[in-house]
Write an enzyme that holds these catalytic residues in place. Structure first.
Site, PDB file in Angstrom:
ATOM      1  CG  LEU A 113     -13.485  38.588  35.026  1.00  0.00           C
ATOM      2  CD1 LEU A 113     -14.227  39.490  34.045  1.00  0.00           C
ATOM      3  CD2 LEU A 113     -12.926  37.370  34.315  1.00  0.00           C
ATOM      4  CG  HIS A 114     -16.250  42.048  39.665  1.00  0.00           C
ATOM      5  ND1 HIS A 114     -15.238  42.917  39.279  1.00  0.00           N
ATOM      6  CD2 HIS A 114     -17.344  42.803  39.850  1.00  0.00           C
ATOM      7  CE1 HIS A 114     -15.724  44.143  39.233  1.00  0.00           C
ATOM      8  NE2 HIS A 114     -17.005  44.105  39.572  1.00  0.00           N
ATOM      9  CD  GLN A 115     -21.212  36.145  35.314  1.00  0.00           C
ATOM     10  OE1 GLN A 115     -20.984  36.474  34.164  1.00  0.00           O
ATOM     11  NE2 GLN A 115     -21.541  34.929  35.664  1.00  0.00           N
TER      12      GLN A 115
END
Length: 190
Positions: A144-146
């Protein structure tokens, strides 16, 4: 061949890299991204760059800030100067798998990242978002990464559309250093 006119090509004009009427932006570093050299072979933590980067020094891993549950890192293949990623330390793929502490810190670090980027480079706007799954465009779907992408009026021109190239006028380490230096002061004001 009677009646046909012979076409002569100047060898210098047919060679790549020789100046002519066109400006070219050579981006050989993008081949690593195109070929997938920087992507993990599998979805394990051992192969994941977002799991391995925090184990080394900040400057080598392009880490701008470390929080308790998440960290902020430069995007290795940025859309624009200062393109940041907010990642949990835990190896999870989906936003729905993040615990409340991770969700809260991702939100807080995203807000601080916007403030730091504004202080350092005065963007006119931001794109913020997550691509969940490879089919949705996640380059590294296993972790997960934003994205926090600063934008300036006129920064997106024909290059990404026609030339499939982005002009990024700042080196990653220069951007990382400026953002990392500004982070503590800006975060303290929040």
């Amino acid at each position: 061949m009677s009646g046909e006119q012979e076409v002569r090509i100047d060898p210098a004009e047919s060679m790549a890299g020789v100046p002519d009427a066109f400006q070219r932006l050579w981006t050989p570093h993008r081949m690593a991204y195109i070929k997938g050299d920087s992507k993990p072979i599998d979805a394990t933590e051992k192969q994941c760059p977002f799991c391995t980067k925090p184990k080394g020094p900040d400057d080598e891993g392009l880490i701008v800030h470390r929080g308790e549950h998440c960290f902020v890192v430069m995007n290795l293949f940025p859309y624009s100067p200062g393109h940041l990623l907010v990642c949990p330390y835990r190896h999870i793929s989906w936003y729905t798998d993040a615990n409340q502490a991770e969700v809260d810190e991702m939100a807080s670090l995203t807000r601080t990242a916007m403030k730091v980027l504004t202080e350092v480079s005065d963007p006119h706007g931001f794109n913020i978002g997550m691509n969940q799954g490879a089919v949705a465009g996640a380059g590294i779907a296993a972790h997960l990464h934003q994205h926090v992408v600063p934008r300036w009026e006129g920064d997106a021109n024909f290059l990404p559309i026609i030339g499939r190239t982005r002009a990024v006028p700042q080196l990653l380490d220069d951007a990382r250093q400026a953002l990392a230096e500004a982070w503590p002061d800006v975060a303290a004001e929040a």
